[in-house]
Structures are given as structure tokens and as C-alpha cells.
Write an enzyme that holds these catalytic residues in place. Structure first.
Site, mmCIF file in Angstrom:
data_model
loop_
_atom_site.group_PDB
_atom_site.id
_atom_site.type_symbol
_atom_site.label_atom_id
_atom_site.label_comp_id
_atom_site.label_asym_id
_atom_site.label_seq_id
_atom_site.Cartn_x
_atom_site.Cartn_y
_atom_site.Cartn_z
ATOM 1 N N ASP A 13 1.052 -1.120 0.107
ATOM 2 C CA ASP A 13 -0.292 0.061 -0.256
ATOM 3 C C ASP A 13 0.970 1.170 -0.402
ATOM 4 O O ASP A 13 2.087 1.379 0.570
ATOM 5 C CB ASP A 13 -0.754 0.123 1.277
ATOM 6 C CG ASP A 13 -1.960 1.343 1.745
ATOM 7 O OD1 ASP A 13 -2.192 0.835 0.380
ATOM 8 O OD2 ASP A 13 -1.748 1.667 2.297
ATOM 9 N N GLU A 61 15.022 -15.584 -0.445
ATOM 10 C CA GLU A 61 14.809 -16.688 0.535
ATOM 11 C C GLU A 61 13.671 -17.534 0.264
ATOM 12 O O GLU A 61 14.295 -18.654 0.782
ATOM 13 C CB GLU A 61 15.002 -15.639 1.847
ATOM 14 C CG GLU A 61 15.824 -15.120 2.043
ATOM 15 C CD GLU A 61 15.465 -14.554 3.557
ATOM 16 O OE1 GLU A 61 14.836 -15.192 4.741
ATOM 17 O OE2 GLU A 61 16.255 -13.181 4.253
HETATM 18 C C1 NOJ Z 1 -4.535 2.814 -0.594
HETATM 19 C C2 NOJ Z 1 -5.945 1.655 -0.611
HETATM 20 O O1 NOJ Z 1 -6.151 1.363 -1.906
HETATM 21 C C3 NOJ Z 1 -6.123 2.549 0.213
HETATM 22 O O2 NOJ Z 1 -8.048 2.344 0.343
HETATM 23 C C4 NOJ Z 1 -6.540 3.240 1.287
HETATM 24 O O3 NOJ Z 1 -7.516 4.804 1.658
HETATM 25 C C5 NOJ Z 1 -4.967 4.412 1.157
HETATM 26 N N1 NOJ Z 1 -4.328 3.412 0.390
HETATM 27 C C6 NOJ Z 1 -4.236 4.322 2.693
HETATM 28 O O4 NOJ Z 1 -4.223 3.225 2.732
#
Ligand code: NOJ
Length: 532
Positions: free
Chosen positions: A211, A260
């Protein structure tokens, strides 16, 4: 051992991955929120589509302020979704069906409930605990340390203890105040995440979707932004929060950990950068994949499709990688609606999916995309997305629970709860898009997607779609043409006029094609070329 689909070492390079948003997939315990047991029970559906694996968005313990992207324990399972045992069963069942499992990891920020953040709040200014996050003094109790605006639209700083007269520190959160950013210049954070990676890799997960992969580091000294409220391509943009050089060392370190394992565990980055910058994060010793982010926003325009795809493909090719193509995810308006809605939007969404499935690289399909689901206009008082609650757009409309049946009562097979009691209400017409309805209907989007995936698998196996073949991109007279090697050609008619179908065998089209050798507007086709 995984049968068939998982047998090649670099399975991920041209894999098709189904994105599961577990809250909205299937609810096994009738609380109105989807869960891991519900997902396990309905894995045969995912397998029946013919995908190679799935990516599951966060199910770790979380106060759920950002629907799970505010993690309070990186190595657990939120009781809302089940138990660790449920996850292990899910993993085992998925593997037995030949499905790889990627899960989400959110390394930019945690939840404000995370024990390390709570300890930091407690420990006070100047402590080692606070250095794990970005705590800074403000000039007074009122003014934050700099002028940054969060991705959700309000200021990106919150006072540690708003009513304290002695502790005037603020903490940084580039999303909601419930999501404090980790300080990646502190080695403690690196060690912490190494353990998290190993925990899930040891358990057998096949990879991670990372993310906000471009965002972990902030410009040293946290200077004011020149244009703090800037929005670029629909997203907040602040150069101080993105694409800092130190990122590469983190992904190199993670890649060494991933390597790994055999086969390597895949790192798929949510990388919101332009093609050249994104490609730098997937160099041979960094992440394996970066999502082709520009595609989730791109308008219906042949020239833009051509230039965007070509740039992405070429930038990736320069570093020996391939993009992870996707046109939908849980953060953006459903393609059917984005491309105009109604029958036109649906035709375009089907055509667009056919085309990206023929691009060189991997492709991700967001749950419900295979049903041609439109965006739902969720009633205002039922919306829960923090972005909406902070005054931005609502992402709820793309996250509405999946319709499984045509049953007129309840949530169309998603849950045993009443329709308006599920975490997001399902609209009354939802059943017409359901899996049950599409299973028995000729020409359904679901049937189409399964046929494309079967064909794609054959063309991968017989070498037609081998990744080392050259690719030629063209946009002319509102028609996008993509040729791979000398036997495979894709055409998409993006204007208001039909496109001539090139000579060759029509393998599949996204909609009815005409007998006179023309491809109707908003339709795409795969052609097998002969004798070349
Ligand atoms: C991207 C995620 O896909 C989204 O849903 C989220 O609100 C933001 N990152 C923050 O984590």
C-alpha cells in the site's frame, strides 16, 4: 505443491489476479460484513473464472476507520473477518485449487491504536518511542509544523495531546488522523517490517500488495509544500510525500527477504507515479510489480490509451519488468460508470478489460468487474469512507457487497442479514447483475471473462503471448491496435464509428461483431494472424 498454474518460477509475470475486497465478498456469520470463512466457502467461484491467484485487501486487526488500511496488529486477523485458523484454512484451500494468495501490507502508516503509536503518545516529546513516527513541535498549540494537506483533504497533522499545555507536539498522517505515518528513517521501522514480511511469507502467502509504496519517506526536514492543496490527475500531490530516493533500499531489502523463499514471494506495489519513475521501483532487485496506476483514471480515448500503455510497457521493459495492468480497484469509480454508464459503459468496460488482458504483463481484476457492476450511488447517510467523511469523494460506491443471487429479499446472497443492515446497502436492482443471473445468461459479462481467461491461458501455453515478443502500439482514427509478435493482434474501436477487422481469425470479441468484417464502436477483439 500448487498444481499447474503455479508451477513456473516466474508465475507472477503474466498472471491474472482477482482482487478480493473481503468486507464485500461473502459474509458467513450474518453480521453484514464479509469474512474469511465466507471467502473460503466461495473460492470455487474465483477458481472457476480461471485466474491464477487473488489479492486480498486488509483483514488484519484494525479499528476500521479506513476499512482496514489502519492496521493495529500487522500479524493478526481482525475478529470481524475471523481467526488466524480461518486464514490458514483459506490459504490451504486456495492453494489446493491452484490459486496463489497475495495479501495487503500497509507500511506507510499504521492505526493510531497500534501499540507502538500508543507508546509514543504516552512517552512524550524527545523519546525514542516518538521517533518511530513523525512527531514535531508546532510554533504554538494551534499551528501545525508545516502546511501539508492529507490525501483525504484536511491537514496532515494532529496534536498528540490536544489539551496539553506542555506537550505541543503534532504527528504526521498523510491519510486520516487515525493513520499515523511511520518514520522510515528510523531503523527500528525497517526491522519491524522485516518481521512482518517473514511472518506472512512463512505462513505461505505468495506475495504482498504494498500500500502507498511510493510514499514511505518524506523530504528530510519536512519543508512546507509550494502548493499544499495541489490535485494532480484526481489525487492530492505533494512532492515531499512521494518518490524519495531512500525507497529503493527498502524494496531491495524486502526483495532479498522475498527471494529467500521458493518461488520468490511477490511484491506488487501500489505505485502512483508516472511510468519512468514507477519503473525504477521494479528494477531487478526491487519490487516485482507496480500497478499501472494511470489506467484507473484514463478516459475513453484511443490516443491516450496508446501513449499511456506504450510508455508504461517501454519504461518497464527498460528495467526487464512488465506492468501490472488494472482498470478497477476498490478506490476508483467502476469502469462501467466511468466510461459513460448504461449499455455504452458496459460495452466499453468489457472491451477495455479484453484489451488489458492482452497487454504484456500481469493483470488484476477487481471483484465484481467480471460481472460488469456499475458504481452504486450509496445513500449519503450510509457512506462510511473516511475520504467522504473528510469532504472528499466517496469510494463506497465501488465497494458495495457482491450480488450472488437473484433473490429479491436481503443482500442477494452476500449475507443472511437484511439488505439495509449490511455494512453498505445493496441496491434493489443488484440481483440482475448477480452471479446466479449471469451463470444462466448467454453472453453475460461473467461468461465472457471466463472465456477470455481460458483463451489467454491457451495462448500463454502455446507461446503466442510469450513475453519476449515485440509489441507494436497504434492509435489511428479512434482505433487502438496492439500487435504482439506476428500472430496476435488486438483492436478496440473507441470512436463513434465501426473499425475494420483485420484479416485473420476472430478469436474473441467483447460484444457482437458484424458479419461484414467491421467491429462496432465500443468493442474490442483478439485476432489470430496467419501466414506472417
Ligand atoms: C490505498 C488504499 O488502496 C486505500 O483504500 C487507502 O485508503 C489508502 N491507500 C491509505 O491506506
Amino acid at each position: 505443491m500448487l498444481p499447474m498454474v503455479g508451477s513456473t518460477r516466474e508465475w507472477w509475470r503474466d498472471a491474472v489476479v482477482y482482487q478480493v475486497y473481503p468486507r464485500s465478498f461473502a459474509d458467513s456469520d450474518g453480521d453484514g460484513v464479509g469474512d474469511l470463512a465466507g471467502l473460503t466457502a466461495r473460492l470455487p467461484y474465483i477458481a472457476s473464472l480461471g485466474v491464477d491467484g487473488m489479492w486480498i485487501t486488509p483483514f488484519q486487526p484494525s479499528p476500521q476507520i479506513d476499512q482496514g488500511y489502519d492496521v493495529s496488529d500487522y500479524c493478526g486477523v481482525d475478529p470481524l473477518f475471523g481467526t488466524m485458523h480461518d486464514f490458514e484454512q483459506l490459504l490451504e484451500a486456495a492453494h489446493s485449487m491452484g490459486l496463489r494468495v497475495l495479501m495487503d501490507i500497509a507500511p506507510n502508516h499504521c492505526s493510531s491504536e497500534h501499540p507502538l503509536f500508543q507508546a509514543a503518545l504516552e512517552a512524550g516529546p524527545g523519546s525514542a518511542e516518538r521517533d518511530v513516527f513523525h512527531f514535531e513541535d508546532g510554533p504554538d498549540g494551534e499551528t501545525p509544523p508545516n502546511n501539508w494537506v492529507s490525501s483525504f483533504g484536511d491537514r496532515s497533522w494532529t496534536r498528540a495531546h490536544p489539551s496539553s499545555e506542555t506537550d505541543l507536539q503534532w504527528y504526521l498522517h498523510i491519510f486520516s488522523p487515525a493513520q499515523p505515518d511511520w518514520n522510515w528513517r528510523n531503523p527500528v521501522v525497517h526491522d519491524f517490517f522485516d518481521e512482518v514480511l517473514r511472518f506472512w511469507f512463512d505462513k505461505g502467502v505468495d506475495g504482498l500488495r504494498v500500500d502507498v509504496a511510493h510514499g514511505l519517506f518524506k523530504t528530510e526536514g519536512l519543508p512546507d509544500a509550494e502548493n499544499p492543496g495541489a490535485v494532480v490527475k484526481g489525487l492530492r500531490f505533494n512532492p515531499h510525500m512521494t518518490d524519495q530516493e531512500e525507497l529503493h533500499d527498502v524494496y531491495r531489502r524486502w526483495r532479498r527477504i522475498a527471494d529467500e523463499y521458493t518461488p520468490t514471494r511477490v511484491l506488487a506495489g501500489e505505485v502512483n507515479l508516472d511510468a519512468d519513475r514507477a519503473a525504477r521501483l521494479v528494477r531487478a532487485d526491487e519490487m516485482h510489480q507496480a500497478f499501472a496506476y494511470p489506467f484507473v483514471k484514463i478516459p475513453w480515448d484511443a490516443e491516450q490509451w496508446k501513449s499511456t500503455a506504450e510508455r508504461l510497457a517501454e519504461a518497464h521493459a527498460d528495467v526487464g519488468a512488465f506492468p501490472a495492468w488494472s482498470i478497477e480497484n476498490h478506490d476508483v469509480v467502476r469502469a462501467v460508470t466511468r466510461y459513460g454508464g448504461g449499455p455504452t459503459g458496459l460495452s466499453r468496460a468489457r472491451a477495455a478489460l479484453l484489451i488489458v488482458l492482452g497487454f504484456p504483463g500481469a493483470a488484476y481484476i477487481y471483484q465484481g468487474q467480471e460481472l460488469g457492476l456499475p458504481e452504486v450511488d450509496v445513500p449519503v447517510d450510509a457512506r462510511v469512507d473516511p475520504m467522504w467523511l473528510k469532504g472528499g469523494v466517496s469510494r463506497d460506491g465501488t465497494r458495495v457487497p457482491l450480488p450472488w443471487t437473484t433473490a429479491q429479499e436481503g443482500t442477494f446472497g452476500f449475507s443472511s442479514i437484511d439488505a439495509d443492515a449490511s455494512w453498505l446497502p445493496t441496491p434493489p436492482s443488484w440481483g440482475e447483475h448477480s452471479i446466479e443471473a449471469q451463470r444462466t445468461s448467454d453472453g453475460s459479462t461473467m461468461g465472457f471473462v471466463a472465456r477470455v481467461l481460458a483463451l489467454r491461458k491457451n495462448l500463454r501455453a502455446d507461446g503466442t503471448l510469450a513475453l519476449d515478443k515485440s509489441v507494436r502500439w497504434q492509435a489511428k482514427d479512434d482505433v487502438l491496435t496492439v500487435e504482439r509478435g506476428n500472430r496476435f493482434l488486438m483492436v478496440m474501436a473507441m470512436g463513434d464509428h465501426p473499425a475494420p477487422l483485420p484479416a485473420g481469425e476472430l478469436m474473441i470479441a467483447s460484444g457482437p461483431s458484424t458479419a461484414d468484417g467491421l467491429l462496432p464502436p465500443d468493442t474490442a477483439a483478439w485476432i489470430r494472424l496467419r501466414g506472417r
